[in-house]
Design a protein around this motif. Sequence first.
Motif, PDB file in Angstrom:
ATOM      1  N   UNK A   3       0.887  -1.374   0.039  1.00 23.51           N
ATOM      2  CA  UNK A   3      -0.301   0.062  -0.213  1.00 23.51           C
ATOM      3  C   UNK A   3       0.815   1.269  -0.049  1.00 23.51           C
ATOM      4  N   UNK A   4       0.345   1.990  -0.775  1.00 19.18           N
ATOM      5  CA  UNK A   4       1.070   3.981  -0.593  1.00 19.18           C
ATOM      6  C   UNK A   4       1.014   4.435   0.759  1.00 19.18           C
ATOM      7  N   UNK A   5       2.146   4.869   1.212  1.00 16.90           N
ATOM      8  CA  UNK A   5       1.377   5.543   2.205  1.00 16.90           C
ATOM      9  C   UNK A   5      -0.193   6.601   2.102  1.00 16.90           C
ATOM     10  N   UNK A   6      -0.481   7.193   1.376  1.00 12.82           N
ATOM     11  CA  UNK A   6      -1.621   7.941   1.243  1.00 12.82           C
ATOM     12  C   UNK A   6      -2.774   6.625   1.685  1.00 12.82           C
ATOM     13  N   UNK A   7      -2.970   5.487   1.090  1.00 15.06           N
ATOM     14  CA  UNK A   7      -3.786   4.322   1.180  1.00 15.06           C
ATOM     15  C   UNK A   7      -3.793   3.545   2.470  1.00 15.06           C
ATOM     16  N   UNK A   8      -2.017   3.745   3.533  1.00 13.56           N
ATOM     17  CA  UNK A   8      -2.522   3.394   4.617  1.00 13.56           C
ATOM     18  C   UNK A   8      -2.650   4.455   5.893  1.00 13.56           C
ATOM     19  N   UNK A  10      -5.400   6.228   5.040  1.00 15.99           N
ATOM     20  CA  UNK A  10      -6.803   6.645   5.069  1.00 15.99           C
ATOM     21  C   UNK A  10      -7.225   5.068   5.870  1.00 15.99           C
ATOM     22  N   UNK A  11      -6.159   4.245   5.609  1.00 16.55           N
ATOM     23  CA  UNK A  11      -7.163   3.085   6.371  1.00 16.55           C
ATOM     24  C   UNK A  11      -6.923   3.607   8.264  1.00 16.55           C
ATOM     25  N   UNK A  12      -5.950   3.954   8.013  1.00 16.14           N
ATOM     26  CA  UNK A  12      -5.451   4.142  10.033  1.00 16.14           C
ATOM     27  C   UNK A  12      -6.965   5.117  10.027  1.00 16.14           C
ATOM     28  N   UNK A  60      -3.028  16.270   5.590  1.00 16.32           N
ATOM     29  CA  UNK A  60      -1.356  16.980   4.903  1.00 16.32           C
ATOM     30  C   UNK A  60      -1.649  15.751   3.223  1.00 16.32           C
ATOM     31  N   UNK A  61      -1.086  14.165   4.055  1.00 19.86           N
ATOM     32  CA  UNK A  61      -0.876  13.901   2.853  1.00 19.86           C
ATOM     33  C   UNK A  61      -2.455  13.846   1.619  1.00 19.86           C
ATOM     34  N   UNK A  67       0.220  18.806  -4.799  1.00 22.93           N
ATOM     35  CA  UNK A  67       1.236  19.243  -5.320  1.00 22.93           C
ATOM     36  C   UNK A  67       2.180  18.769  -5.934  1.00 22.93           C
ATOM     37  N   UNK A  68       2.211  17.489  -5.744  1.00 22.72           N
ATOM     38  CA  UNK A  68       3.243  16.770  -6.651  1.00 22.72           C
ATOM     39  C   UNK A  68       2.958  16.642  -7.877  1.00 22.72           C
ATOM     40  N   UNK A  69       3.487  16.654  -9.557  1.00 20.54           N
ATOM     41  CA  UNK A  69       3.099  16.837 -10.556  1.00 20.54           C
ATOM     42  C   UNK A  69       3.251  15.742 -10.226  1.00 20.54           C
TER      43      UNK A  69
END
Length: 77
Positions: A3-8, A10-12, A60-61, A67-69
């Motif tokens: 899982x990506x950081x964002x997925x993690x 969201x799970x939390x 924040x995530x 913001x990331x291209x």
Amino acid sequence: MSETELEMVRRHVKDGAMHVAEQRALIARLRQRGLPTEEAESLLVTFEDVQLQHEDHLARAEASEREEPAWEGGASS
């Protein structure tokens, strides 16, 4: 697939919301039975504090991801 950081995060948030709801239900059951709720209420405050941290992290995530291209493959000139 990991899982990506964002997925993690969201799970939390999802898991944390479930813990808060379950703790509130436990407190209600204890009250119905006339049992002490102090410890359960103290733990609920902790769960709610942690949940706020998870939600802040998610915000924040998500902002960082917006913001990331997007990476465009191919060689740079």
